[in-house]
Motif scaffolding. Structure first.
Motif, PDB file in Angstrom:
ATOM      1  N   ALA A  95       0.942  -1.207  -0.035  1.00  0.00           N
ATOM      2  CA  ALA A  95      -0.173  -0.050   0.112  1.00  0.00           C
ATOM      3  C   ALA A  95       0.933   1.536   0.337  1.00  0.00           C
ATOM      4  CB  ALA A  95      -1.190   0.127   0.747  1.00  0.00           C
ATOM      5  N   LEU A  96       2.084   0.899   0.884  1.00  0.00           N
ATOM      6  CA  LEU A  96       2.942   2.275   0.401  1.00  0.00           C
ATOM      7  C   LEU A  96       3.318   2.784  -0.405  1.00  0.00           C
ATOM      8  CD1 LEU A  96       4.454   4.395   2.405  1.00  0.00           C
ATOM      9  CD2 LEU A  96       5.863   2.896   2.592  1.00  0.00           C
ATOM     10  N   TYR A 116      -3.881   4.893  -0.186  1.00  0.00           N
ATOM     11  CA  TYR A 116      -3.125   3.801  -0.122  1.00  0.00           C
ATOM     12  C   TYR A 116      -2.504   3.893   1.241  1.00  0.00           C
ATOM     13  CZ  TYR A 116      -4.562   1.718  -4.682  1.00  0.00           C
ATOM     14  OH  TYR A 116      -5.532   1.107  -5.531  1.00  0.00           O
ATOM     15  N   PHE A 117      -1.934   5.277   1.241  1.00  0.00           N
ATOM     16  CA  PHE A 117      -1.639   5.484   2.035  1.00  0.00           C
ATOM     17  C   PHE A 117      -2.126   5.440   3.859  1.00  0.00           C
ATOM     18  CE2 PHE A 117       0.210   9.293  -0.077  1.00  0.00           C
ATOM     19  CZ  PHE A 117       2.017   8.278  -0.232  1.00  0.00           C
ATOM     20  N   ALA A 118      -3.815   5.377   3.963  1.00  0.00           N
ATOM     21  CA  ALA A 118      -4.052   5.838   5.013  1.00  0.00           C
ATOM     22  C   ALA A 118      -4.124   3.378   4.836  1.00  0.00           C
ATOM     23  CB  ALA A 118      -5.658   5.756   4.603  1.00  0.00           C
ATOM     24  N   LYS A 119      -4.563   2.880   3.791  1.00  0.00           N
ATOM     25  CA  LYS A 119      -4.229   1.376   4.250  1.00  0.00           C
ATOM     26  C   LYS A 119      -3.556   1.017   4.825  1.00  0.00           C
ATOM     27  CE  LYS A 119      -5.790  -2.919   3.793  1.00  0.00           C
ATOM     28  NZ  LYS A 119      -6.967  -2.963   4.735  1.00  0.00           N
ATOM     29  N   ALA A 120      -1.962   1.703   4.515  1.00  0.00           N
ATOM     30  CA  ALA A 120      -0.948   1.083   4.816  1.00  0.00           C
ATOM     31  C   ALA A 120      -0.468   1.643   6.761  1.00  0.00           C
ATOM     32  CB  ALA A 120       0.844   2.190   4.210  1.00  0.00           C
ATOM     33  N   ALA A 121      -1.101   2.434   6.261  1.00  0.00           N
ATOM     34  CA  ALA A 121      -1.190   3.049   8.088  1.00  0.00           C
ATOM     35  C   ALA A 121      -1.831   2.072   8.924  1.00  0.00           C
ATOM     36  CB  ALA A 121      -1.492   4.238   8.219  1.00  0.00           C
ATOM     37  N   GLU A 122      -2.502   1.716   8.265  1.00  0.00           N
ATOM     38  CA  GLU A 122      -3.268   0.813   9.321  1.00  0.00           C
ATOM     39  C   GLU A 122      -3.063  -0.531   9.223  1.00  0.00           C
ATOM     40  OE1 GLU A 122      -7.204  -1.928   7.403  1.00  0.00           O
ATOM     41  OE2 GLU A 122      -7.680   0.192   7.076  1.00  0.00           O
ATOM     42  N   ALA A 123      -2.617  -0.935   8.655  1.00  0.00           N
ATOM     43  CA  ALA A 123      -1.534  -2.115   8.229  1.00  0.00           C
ATOM     44  C   ALA A 123      -0.965  -2.482   9.076  1.00  0.00           C
ATOM     45  CB  ALA A 123      -1.582  -3.344   6.883  1.00  0.00           C
ATOM     46  N   TYR A 127      10.270  -6.631  11.595  1.00  0.00           N
ATOM     47  CA  TYR A 127       9.560  -5.469  12.754  1.00  0.00           C
ATOM     48  C   TYR A 127       9.856  -4.082  12.079  1.00  0.00           C
ATOM     49  CZ  TYR A 127       6.997  -3.405  16.370  1.00  0.00           C
ATOM     50  OH  TYR A 127       5.891  -2.714  16.845  1.00  0.00           O
ATOM     51  N   ALA A 128      11.104  -2.994  12.061  1.00  0.00           N
ATOM     52  CA  ALA A 128      12.029  -2.102  11.922  1.00  0.00           C
ATOM     53  C   ALA A 128      10.730  -1.681  10.953  1.00  0.00           C
ATOM     54  CB  ALA A 128      12.681  -2.249  12.175  1.00  0.00           C
ATOM     55  N   GLU A 129      10.595  -2.365   9.361  1.00  0.00           N
ATOM     56  CA  GLU A 129      10.229  -2.331   8.555  1.00  0.00           C
ATOM     57  C   GLU A 129       8.807  -1.705   9.082  1.00  0.00           C
ATOM     58  OE1 GLU A 129       8.060  -3.294   4.089  1.00  0.00           O
ATOM     59  OE2 GLU A 129       9.400  -4.725   5.087  1.00  0.00           O
ATOM     60  N   ALA A 130       8.236  -2.211   9.196  1.00  0.00           N
ATOM     61  CA  ALA A 130       6.350  -1.986   9.927  1.00  0.00           C
ATOM     62  C   ALA A 130       6.254  -0.694  10.675  1.00  0.00           C
ATOM     63  CB  ALA A 130       5.800  -2.743  10.738  1.00  0.00           C
ATOM     64  N   LEU A 131       7.444   0.000  11.640  1.00  0.00           N
ATOM     65  CA  LEU A 131       7.132   1.040  12.246  1.00  0.00           C
ATOM     66  C   LEU A 131       7.977   2.204  11.102  1.00  0.00           C
ATOM     67  CD1 LEU A 131       9.308  -0.130  15.336  1.00  0.00           C
ATOM     68  CD2 LEU A 131       6.955   0.313  14.891  1.00  0.00           C
ATOM     69  N   LEU A 132       9.153   1.864  10.133  1.00  0.00           N
ATOM     70  CA  LEU A 132       8.937   3.083   9.660  1.00  0.00           C
ATOM     71  C   LEU A 132       7.703   3.195   8.268  1.00  0.00           C
ATOM     72  CD1 LEU A 132      12.414   1.641   8.622  1.00  0.00           C
ATOM     73  CD2 LEU A 132      12.137   4.504   9.591  1.00  0.00           C
ATOM     74  N   ASN A 133       7.383   2.264   8.126  1.00  0.00           N
ATOM     75  CA  ASN A 133       6.009   1.931   7.151  1.00  0.00           C
ATOM     76  C   ASN A 133       4.757   3.093   7.318  1.00  0.00           C
ATOM     77  OD1 ASN A 133       7.553   0.493   5.356  1.00  0.00           O
ATOM     78  ND2 ASN A 133       6.024  -0.996   5.690  1.00  0.00           N
ATOM     79  N   PHE A 134       4.685   2.816   8.782  1.00  0.00           N
ATOM     80  CA  PHE A 134       3.682   3.381   9.580  1.00  0.00           C
ATOM     81  C   PHE A 134       3.742   4.965   9.253  1.00  0.00           C
ATOM     82  CE2 PHE A 134       1.828   4.918  13.947  1.00  0.00           C
ATOM     83  CZ  PHE A 134       0.677   4.830  13.320  1.00  0.00           C
ATOM     84  N   ALA A 135       5.359   5.823  10.113  1.00  0.00           N
ATOM     85  CA  ALA A 135       5.805   6.836  10.201  1.00  0.00           C
ATOM     86  C   ALA A 135       5.451   7.571   8.669  1.00  0.00           C
ATOM     87  CB  ALA A 135       6.700   7.158  10.457  1.00  0.00           C
ATOM     88  N   GLU A 136       5.451   7.027   7.767  1.00  0.00           N
ATOM     89  CA  GLU A 136       6.176   7.630   6.341  1.00  0.00           C
ATOM     90  C   GLU A 136       4.324   7.426   6.033  1.00  0.00           C
ATOM     91  OE1 GLU A 136       7.801   7.328   1.557  1.00  0.00           O
ATOM     92  OE2 GLU A 136       8.253   6.131   3.630  1.00  0.00           O
ATOM     93  N   ALA A 137       3.758   6.752   5.694  1.00  0.00           N
ATOM     94  CA  ALA A 137       1.982   6.676   5.297  1.00  0.00           C
ATOM     95  C   ALA A 137       1.683   8.138   6.174  1.00  0.00           C
ATOM     96  CB  ALA A 137       1.706   5.413   5.893  1.00  0.00           C
ATOM     97  N   LYS A 138       1.899   8.114   7.377  1.00  0.00           N
ATOM     98  CA  LYS A 138       0.748   9.275   8.117  1.00  0.00           C
ATOM     99  C   LYS A 138       2.124  10.064   7.797  1.00  0.00           C
ATOM    100  CE  LYS A 138      -0.786   8.526  11.789  1.00  0.00           C
ATOM    101  NZ  LYS A 138      -2.607   8.378  12.333  1.00  0.00           N
ATOM    102  N   ALA A 139       2.826  10.825   7.469  1.00  0.00           N
ATOM    103  CA  ALA A 139       3.353  11.896   7.379  1.00  0.00           C
ATOM    104  C   ALA A 139       2.852  12.562   5.476  1.00  0.00           C
ATOM    105  CB  ALA A 139       4.736  11.928   6.891  1.00  0.00           C
ATOM    106  N   GLU A 140       2.875  10.729   4.817  1.00  0.00           N
ATOM    107  CA  GLU A 140       2.390  11.727   3.453  1.00  0.00           C
ATOM    108  C   GLU A 140       1.032  11.611   3.751  1.00  0.00           C
ATOM    109  OE1 GLU A 140       3.574  12.060   1.041  1.00  0.00           O
ATOM    110  OE2 GLU A 140       5.117  10.851   0.574  1.00  0.00           O
TER     111      GLU A 140
END
Length: 576
Positions: A211-212, A236-243, A420-433
């Motif tokens: 999604a990201l 897609y950003f919303a889905k990335a953040a949600e997942a 797991y680190a990737e999930a943290l980074l995906n979340f931060a980027e999706a919310k920033a976008e």
């Protein structure tokens, strides 16, 4: 595509089976049998055995945490990458790679006969894995080719789908996300040892990745030949953040740390077993008692990392690491300068010297516990072929200095695939976008990664301006989150896909050359030097820098032979 008519001459399809007597070891077993659809898929065990073949069919890399950013601005060899150089030519023959699509659709066409005699809970794990692999297969295709035919059943020579056009990439993205939704619904929520079967949380991790990727692609490629009709990146950003947030909030995984910021990051990647690691979600186990001699399982990661062998990290990546105060190196009194690698590493984000080898670090420990420091090899750098390092920056991330574990070809060093680190980074980027990122969001995502290495917190209201930001037209927080991603995931194979989805080759690739450290640090040097005294290994090969074609090279070409077979196929932009 290889779903074309020539692939359906055979009456029966034969697929490799794994000896699956012990589930936890199936990644290490070899194919020993074959079957046809008329005698298969009658029991959950048969479903499991068939799905096992996807774990060992190239779906996962041997070891994702070892020097796999050579197609980007993070790492460099002695020769230019063809994509970055813009010298690839259109493929005239070959296939796109639909073999795995056909194989996974064979499963979906046949598994339902198990339903007659078995309850769902007896086989739902394998059904979830099938959905996961179909999503993963299509994600690989979408990243390579963009638009793609969505096929959900095994085709015959009479199937009209053989001659259908490609579906739009956003439809493909929706299909992938849907497959991963189904996977997450059926897969176990148990953490497991990570070297066995995938679980629900891995499906959510990959869903956040997909999604990201699509959200970024639609946002940053809008208005270009690679854009989509009616883009909706925020969906897609919303889905990335949600997942990602569901995975984070579950609390099943956490950032690995023993409380030693000077070594924990390096230690994570040099471990010999990830069974109890809190951060590693999925990894490949090598066991010579099971796999020695199997070409797919040959492994010698530690052995090969003893010497740079013409592979190194770029100055561009080295410069991305912040100083210990959380500020950029530009104009920072803490920055020790470039005169020596030791001074360059001083007062930096500890991930610098836990990723890049510095002279004071132990490089070899022999069977007598005698140690050799990197300084002994560093003094000889570029003096012989195996010590050639085009940039001078040698990767140590993923390296274990104990020679007893270094074995040519039959090494048992594990391959870290998902963490797991990737999930943290995906979340931060999706919310920033999305423009909804809060300090609380940063504290639950970026902070744990910085805490591990003792770096200051990233504060929304106190982001230092960096005159060397890669993306000066974007917000400071997006620049810093992208920096964090680059540093945390360095040499793990993410960088090219990030450049592609951000449409960032114009800022990062075109007209640039990979640079190295101050050349005066080594006595012997076969590589060119730039006007400022830094190693410039591709100076002669690329006098004008990389020639990446912005209107073409983000996607691969469709082989001409495929277009001849199906005149409904269209070529990717720039390859006509």
């Amino acid at each position: 595509m290889d779903v074309m008519k020539r692939y359906f001459i055979c009456i029966a399809l034969f697929f490799a089976l794994f000896n699956s007597a012990c589930d936890k070891d199936f990644l290490n077993r070899r194919p020993e049998d074959a079957t046809t659809s008329d005698v298969f898929f009658e029991t959950p065990d048969q479903m499991r055995t068939y799905i096992n073949t996807f774990y060992n069919s190239g779906m996962f890399p041997k070891y994702a945490n070892h020097g796999s950013d050579f197609d980007s601005d993070n790492q460099v060899t002695g020769t230019a990458n063809q994509r970055l150089q813009g010298t690839r030519t259109i493929a005239t023959t070959g296939t796109i790679g639909f073999t795995n699509v056909r194989r996974i659709n064979f499963f979906f066409d046949n598994y339902r006969r198990v339903e007659a005699n078995h309850a769902l809970d007896a086989y739902q794990q394998y059904l979830g894995e099938a959905y996961f692999f179909r999503g993963l297969i299509y994600f690989d295709l979408m990243q390579s080719y963009g638009d793609m035919q969505i096929l959900t059943k095994e085709l015959t020579t009479d199937s009209p789908e053989l001659y259908s056009p490609r579906d739009p990439r956003n439809a493909v993205a929706d299909f992938i996300i849907g497959q991963l939704d189904s996977a997450a619904m059926y897969l176990t929520a148990d953490k497991t040892s990570g070297a066995g079967r995938i679980n629900r949380w891995i499906a959510l991790l990959i869903q956040s990745r997909v999604a990201l990727y699509e959200g970024s692609w639609e946002k940053y490629h809008a208005g270009t030949p690679f854009g989509v009709t009616n883009p909706d990146p925020d969906k897609y950003f919303a889905k990335a953040a949600e997942a990602a947030e569901e995975l984070i909030d579950a609390g099943v995984y956490s950032v690995y740390s023993t409380g030693n910021p000077k070594s924990d990051y390096r230690a994570l990647f040099a471990q010999l077993d990830f069974s109890t690691n809190s951060e590693v979600m999925f990894w490949r186990k090598y066991d010579n008692n099971l796999t020695q001699g199997d070409g797919d399982f040959t492994n010698d990661r530690f052995f090969r990392m003893e010497t740079p062998s013409n592979k190194s990290i770029t100055k561009q990546l080295a410069d991305a690491y912040l100083c210990a105060d959380g500020r950029p190196i530009s104009g920072n009194a803490l920055f020790g300068g470039y005169n020596t690698l030791a001074s360059e590493a001083e007062n930096r984000d500890p991930r610098f010297y836990q990723t890049i080898a510095t002279p004071d670090q132990i490089w070899k420990i022999d069977e007598n516990s005698d140690t050799t420091y990197w300084s002994e090899a560093y003094d000889q750098l570029n003096s012989r072929a195996d010590l050639n390092a085009p940039s001078g920056y040698i990767i140590q991330k993923g390296y274990n200095p104990n020679l007893v574990y270094h074995v040519q070809q039959y090494e048992e060093s594990p391959g870290l695939i998902y963490r797991y680190a990737e999930a943290l980074l995906n979340f931060a980027e999706a919310k920033a976008e999305l423009g909804t990122l809060t300090q609380d969001d940063i504290d639950k995502s970026i902070k744990p990664l910085r805490d591990r290495v003792g770096m200051p917190d990233l504060l929304l209201d106190d982001i230092a301006t960096d005159p060397n930001w890669n993306f000066p037209t974007l917000s400071p927080v997006i620049n810093e989150i992208r920096r964090e991603r680059r540093v945390e995931l360095a040499a793990e194979g993410f960088r090219w896909n990030d450049i592609a989805r951000w449409a960032a080759a114009d800022e990062l690739i075109v007209g640039t050359r990979p640079k190295g450290f101050m050349a005066s640090q080594v006595a012997k040097n076969p590589f060119p030097i730039d006007d400022d005294g830094f190693l410039d290994p591709l100076k002669n090969a690329l006098p004008s820098g990389y020639g990446f074609k912005l209107d073409r090279d983000y996607l691969n070409s469709i082989p001409i032979s495929e277009i001849v077979l199906n005149d409904n196929l269209t070529q990717n932009p720039g390859w006509q």
